[in-house]
Design an enzyme around this catalytic site. Structure first.
Site, PDB file in Angstrom:
ATOM      1  N   CYS A  82     -16.579  32.510  36.279  1.00 39.37           N
ATOM      2  CA  CYS A  82     -17.144  31.497  36.530  1.00 39.37           C
ATOM      3  C   CYS A  82     -15.440  30.623  36.871  1.00 39.37           C
ATOM      4  O   CYS A  82     -14.458  31.237  36.304  1.00 39.37           O
ATOM      5  CB  CYS A  82     -18.071  30.914  35.366  1.00 39.37           C
ATOM      6  SG  CYS A  82     -19.113  32.041  34.859  1.00 39.37           S
ATOM      7  N   ARG A 135     -13.709  32.813  43.290  1.00 39.35           N
ATOM      8  CA  ARG A 135     -13.665  33.801  42.227  1.00 39.35           C
ATOM      9  C   ARG A 135     -15.211  33.647  41.867  1.00 39.35           C
ATOM     10  O   ARG A 135     -15.819  35.295  41.211  1.00 39.35           O
ATOM     11  CB  ARG A 135     -13.739  32.354  40.681  1.00 39.35           C
ATOM     12  CG  ARG A 135     -12.181  32.155  40.718  1.00 39.35           C
ATOM     13  CD  ARG A 135     -12.149  30.962  40.150  1.00 39.35           C
ATOM     14  NE  ARG A 135     -12.290  31.138  38.836  1.00 39.35           N
ATOM     15  CZ  ARG A 135     -11.478  31.684  37.197  1.00 39.35           C
ATOM     16  NH1 ARG A 135     -10.148  31.789  37.745  1.00 39.35           N
ATOM     17  NH2 ARG A 135     -11.677  31.749  36.259  1.00 39.35           N
ATOM     18  N   TRP A 191     -21.076  32.349  37.331  1.00 37.40           N
ATOM     19  CA  TRP A 191     -21.323  33.805  38.018  1.00 37.40           C
ATOM     20  C   TRP A 191     -22.453  34.359  36.437  1.00 37.40           C
ATOM     21  O   TRP A 191     -21.853  34.315  35.009  1.00 37.40           O
ATOM     22  CB  TRP A 191     -19.674  34.743  37.265  1.00 37.40           C
ATOM     23  CG  TRP A 191     -20.018  35.828  38.160  1.00 37.40           C
ATOM     24  CD1 TRP A 191     -20.957  37.251  37.474  1.00 37.40           C
ATOM     25  CD2 TRP A 191     -20.132  36.771  39.868  1.00 37.40           C
ATOM     26  NE1 TRP A 191     -20.889  38.221  38.345  1.00 37.40           N
ATOM     27  CE2 TRP A 191     -20.547  37.992  39.801  1.00 37.40           C
ATOM     28  CE3 TRP A 191     -19.117  35.818  41.007  1.00 37.40           C
ATOM     29  CZ2 TRP A 191     -20.176  38.585  40.737  1.00 37.40           C
ATOM     30  CZ3 TRP A 191     -19.057  36.861  41.705  1.00 37.40           C
ATOM     31  CH2 TRP A 191     -19.037  37.861  41.390  1.00 37.40           C
ATOM     32  N   ASN A 228     -16.836  29.149  29.903  1.00 39.55           N
ATOM     33  CA  ASN A 228     -15.923  30.845  31.132  1.00 39.55           C
ATOM     34  C   ASN A 228     -16.416  31.428  29.732  1.00 39.55           C
ATOM     35  O   ASN A 228     -15.629  31.163  28.833  1.00 39.55           O
ATOM     36  CB  ASN A 228     -14.786  30.461  31.932  1.00 39.55           C
ATOM     37  CG  ASN A 228     -15.116  29.885  32.867  1.00 39.55           C
ATOM     38  OD1 ASN A 228     -16.261  29.561  32.916  1.00 39.55           O
ATOM     39  ND2 ASN A 228     -14.100  29.924  33.197  1.00 39.55           N
ATOM     40  N   GLY A 229     -17.213  32.755  29.690  1.00 38.23           N
ATOM     41  CA  GLY A 229     -16.181  33.840  28.541  1.00 38.23           C
ATOM     42  C   GLY A 229     -17.814  33.610  28.042  1.00 38.23           C
ATOM     43  O   GLY A 229     -18.513  33.777  29.183  1.00 38.23           O
ATOM     44  N   GLU A 287      -8.951  59.264  44.101  1.00 33.56           N
ATOM     45  CA  GLU A 287      -8.814  57.383  43.735  1.00 33.56           C
ATOM     46  C   GLU A 287      -6.936  57.290  44.333  1.00 33.56           C
ATOM     47  O   GLU A 287      -7.155  56.111  45.042  1.00 33.56           O
ATOM     48  CB  GLU A 287      -9.686  57.137  42.993  1.00 33.56           C
ATOM     49  CG  GLU A 287      -9.186  55.171  42.702  1.00 33.56           C
ATOM     50  CD  GLU A 287      -9.639  54.963  44.088  1.00 33.56           C
ATOM     51  OE1 GLU A 287      -9.354  53.441  44.242  1.00 33.56           O
ATOM     52  OE2 GLU A 287     -10.519  54.612  45.014  1.00 33.56           O
ATOM     53  N   LYS A 340      -5.917  54.616  47.328  1.00 31.61           N
ATOM     54  CA  LYS A 340      -5.686  53.546  47.064  1.00 31.61           C
ATOM     55  C   LYS A 340      -3.702  53.744  48.242  1.00 31.61           C
ATOM     56  O   LYS A 340      -3.689  52.856  49.098  1.00 31.61           O
ATOM     57  CB  LYS A 340      -4.594  53.747  46.038  1.00 31.61           C
ATOM     58  CG  LYS A 340      -5.768  52.619  45.567  1.00 31.61           C
ATOM     59  CD  LYS A 340      -6.519  51.746  45.259  1.00 31.61           C
ATOM     60  CE  LYS A 340      -7.774  51.337  46.009  1.00 31.61           C
ATOM     61  NZ  LYS A 340      -8.614  52.076  45.850  1.00 31.61           N
ATOM     62  N   GLU A 350      -4.534  53.433  52.358  1.00 33.29           N
ATOM     63  CA  GLU A 350      -5.767  52.594  52.505  1.00 33.29           C
ATOM     64  C   GLU A 350      -4.202  51.871  52.761  1.00 33.29           C
ATOM     65  O   GLU A 350      -3.918  50.994  53.552  1.00 33.29           O
ATOM     66  CB  GLU A 350      -6.521  51.949  51.275  1.00 33.29           C
ATOM     67  CG  GLU A 350      -7.389  52.528  51.129  1.00 33.29           C
ATOM     68  CD  GLU A 350      -8.338  52.160  50.255  1.00 33.29           C
ATOM     69  OE1 GLU A 350      -9.186  51.857  50.808  1.00 33.29           O
ATOM     70  OE2 GLU A 350      -8.005  51.708  49.222  1.00 33.29           O
ATOM     71  N   HIS A 392      -5.139  77.932  46.296  1.00 36.10           N
ATOM     72  CA  HIS A 392      -6.630  78.195  47.407  1.00 36.10           C
ATOM     73  C   HIS A 392      -6.150  77.591  48.689  1.00 36.10           C
ATOM     74  O   HIS A 392      -6.835  77.176  49.346  1.00 36.10           O
ATOM     75  CB  HIS A 392      -7.666  78.174  46.439  1.00 36.10           C
ATOM     76  CG  HIS A 392      -7.935  78.884  45.331  1.00 36.10           C
ATOM     77  ND1 HIS A 392      -8.043  79.889  45.202  1.00 36.10           N
ATOM     78  CD2 HIS A 392      -7.909  78.455  44.132  1.00 36.10           C
ATOM     79  CE1 HIS A 392      -8.385  80.609  44.318  1.00 36.10           C
ATOM     80  NE2 HIS A 392      -8.309  79.709  43.351  1.00 36.10           N
ATOM     81  N   LYS A 435     -13.332  44.475  53.894  1.00 36.78           N
ATOM     82  CA  LYS A 435     -13.491  44.424  52.550  1.00 36.78           C
ATOM     83  C   LYS A 435     -15.281  45.041  52.809  1.00 36.78           C
ATOM     84  O   LYS A 435     -14.788  45.385  51.376  1.00 36.78           O
ATOM     85  CB  LYS A 435     -13.696  42.770  51.619  1.00 36.78           C
ATOM     86  CG  LYS A 435     -13.300  43.085  50.596  1.00 36.78           C
ATOM     87  CD  LYS A 435     -12.306  43.773  49.618  1.00 36.78           C
ATOM     88  CE  LYS A 435     -12.316  43.720  48.582  1.00 36.78           C
ATOM     89  NZ  LYS A 435     -11.855  44.914  47.269  1.00 36.78           N
TER      90      LYS A 435
END
Length: 589
Positions: A2, A27, A75, A99-100, A465, A469, A472, A488, A584
């Site tokens: 938000c 946002r 949001w 917000n929150g 991951e 990163k 990428e 192995h 994205k």
């Protein structure tokens, strides 16, 4: 997440509010609204969808010259994205934006309802304005203080009222809020960007600071009056959106602490996990789980498999969506089909979701974008609350995906790891000394013939991951591998120009993973170990906090691997936010 803007003492209040909301569009949001005091009369205008919808509604409302205003992009967290649930929320004579998450809103709501107070929305925010008006007896400052004392959770609040038409009340705890000025004009915003070009200096509110603005800014912490700590505002909007960071990716790595607090608020409670989006009946008859995802989301799903099988004792398979959709898989109706996507538009993942729906399976989406295709298609959705992620290489979305899966495993296992989850959030707060060490270390890791990231158990998906990163954004070849599998085959590549990032958990298979590291050291690989236990034999070592829980280790190692990838890529001279050949949101096969 938000966004908030507000202003007092300017001529074009509505113009500033709309312009400010547009600066906060990045946002993410699903509805928007404004509240203004127009010749002392409170007027609120709200709309679902884009800010253009709000502008169209405002154009049909007769306004004279509003002197005070607040605005918000929402949001959805509590309640669906509807006009009634959009901010600002009203009482009889006041309006609030927030917000929150107010964690104890249900308790407050029940109390007020017993006192005869009526509610319109499903949100936690409405209790703020209703509680304020319940306490109001002519002294708005006293009523506001009493309200804040009752609120548990995180908040950034602006409140206006017909009872004091030349004043805005504000408070901050856990969610960002800035108050800024230019002569006698005063502005509020969630971030710098809406303030640029309007205000010249700003006070960045700290937690538990509150107060009001009229012609001046009055700030308190408890009952102690503070002098504003003004800082000059930047003069470049794009730079302001980055909040002083070099890249959006860097900003988003640093945001993970706040994002994870947002992700868990109202869900991770002292009484166990609570998902407003789910109920126990939804899981009746479920004996298996299939997780379908791509890329980073697939790696999060792999972590989920370890957690769901270990804690919830439910057989879980994780599938690469682009493979699953063409494999003619066996889909039985005792299977819960879970899809994970940051954007909610990932083409392969969406198609597997449709396939599962056609087969009659119950479906659950973990997604960051409300109203996206995947969210609309799934039976149920848990929103990640990560906010807009501008860096193509996902960081905070991955963090919220893993955290949501961890909470889901707790929910299904009826397990309470409240304090451990909070401990894991704490370790994602980036330490400046650690970041500086990684920045220096990155010089060593530029010119080898590739990387292996190794780990065991949940640290194997993190190795995948971490390698993703790095490749990428640096364009250096990297692979994630189970530590026990190196002998192995891949260990044939070991030499001083093979870089190995070893994720060494103190809590899971420590001695076995340490032996795997020794095998690589003996063959002259260059090894960087990330662990709470010092390993003298390796070339480099990054120490993390000592903890008794592997998920706490996981989240701290996650931050280290993200920072390492970013610093290597920056030294390579790359644009880490926009790596070549990548998008994205992957909306094609």
């Amino acid at each position: 997440m938000c966004g908030i803007v507000g202003c007092i003492g300017i001529e074009n209040v509505v113009d500033y509010l709309i312009e400010g909301l547009k600066e906060l569009e990045y946002r993410g949001y699903d509805s928007a609204g404004i509240a203004v005091l127009d010749n002392g009369e409170l007027k609120t205008i709200k709309a679902v969808g884009k800010i253009k919808n709000l502008e169209d509604k405002i154009s049909k409302v007769k306004l004279n010259k509003p002197s005070v205003g607040i605005a918000h992009t929402r949001w959805a967290t509590h309640g669906k994205p509807t006009e009634i649930n959009a901010h600002p929320h009203r009482g009889e004579f006041s309006a609030v934006v927030h917000n929150g998450i107010i964690e104890n809103y249900q308790e407050i709501k029940k109390f007020l309802q017993k006192e005869g107070v009526n509610f319109l929305s499903q949100t936690d925010t409405e209790v703020i304005v209703k509680l304020f008006e319940y306490y109001y007896n002519g002294d708005e400052v006293e009523a506001f203080q009493k309200t804040l004392e009752k609120l548990d959770g995180a908040y950034a609040i602006l409140l206006i009222s017909e009872k004091f038409p030349k004043k805005i009340l504000f408070a901050k705890k856990g969610s960002p809020l800035i108050v800024a000025k230019n002569e006698n004009k005063i502005y509020f915003a969630s971030s710098d960007a809406p303030l640029i070009g309007h205000a010249t200096t700003a006070h960045y509110l700290e937690d538990d600071e509150w107060g009001w603005v009229d012609e001046e800014i009055h700030i308190f912490k408890g009952h102690e009056k503070l002098s504003p700590r003004f800082k000059d505002l930047p003069n470049n909007k794009e730079s302001a959106k980055k909040s002083g960071f070099r890249f959006y990716m860097e900003k988003e790595i640093y945001e993970q602490y706040d994002v994870l607090k947002e992700n868990t608020l109202g869900r991770n409670t002292e009484y166990g996990i609570h998902f407003e989006e789910l109920d126990r009946e939804f899981f009746e008859g479920i004996n298996n789980i299939i997780i379908s995802a791509c890329g980073t989301s697939y790696h999060a799903g792999l972590v989920g498999k370890y957690l769901l099988e270990r804690d919830a004792k439910i057989r879980t398979n994780v599938e690469v969506a682009s493979e699953l959709r063409y494999r003619e898989p066996l889909l039985t109706k005792d299977t819960l089909f879970v899809v994970i996507s940051q954007s909610g538009e990932t083409a392969d993942t969406l198609e597997t979701l449709k396939m599962a729906k056609k087969a009659g399976l119950k479906t659950l989406a973990l997604c960051n974008v409300d109203n996206s295709s995947i969210v609309r298609e799934a039976d149920r959705t848990i929103l990640l609350r990560a906010g807009i992620e501008k860096g193509v290489a996902s960081t905070k979305a991955f963090a919220t995906q893993v955290m949501t899966l961890w909470m889901l495993s707790n929910y299904l296992a009826k397990k309470n790891e409240y304090h451990i989850i909070n401990e894991a959030i704490e370790v994602t707060k980036v330490d400046a000394t650690l970041h500086e060490k990684i920045k220096r270390l990155s010089k060593r890791y530029l010119h080898g013939h590739g990387f292996f990231y190794i780990g065991r158990d949940i640290f194997f998906p993190l190795a995948l991951e971490g390698a993703l990163k790095l490749k990428e954004i640096s364009y250096i070849h990297a692979e994630g591998y189970p530590a026990g599998e190196m002998k192995h085959g891949p260990i044939a590549l070991a030499d001083p120009d093979l870089y190995v990032v070893a994720l060494l958990s103190k809590n899971i298979l420590f001695e076995k993973t340490k032996s795997n590291i020794e095998e690589l050291v003996a063959r002259d690989a260059t090894v960087l170990t990330i662990s709470s236990e010092y390993i003298e034999m390796t070339d480099d070592f990054v120490k993390i906090n000592d903890t008794s829980h592997p998920m706490v280790e996981f989240f701290e190692m996650m931050v280290v691997t993200q920072l390492l990838a970013m610093e290597v890529a920056i030294r390579m001279g790359n644009d880490v936010d926009m790596p070549r050949n990548l998008a994205k949101s992957v909306t094609v096969e």
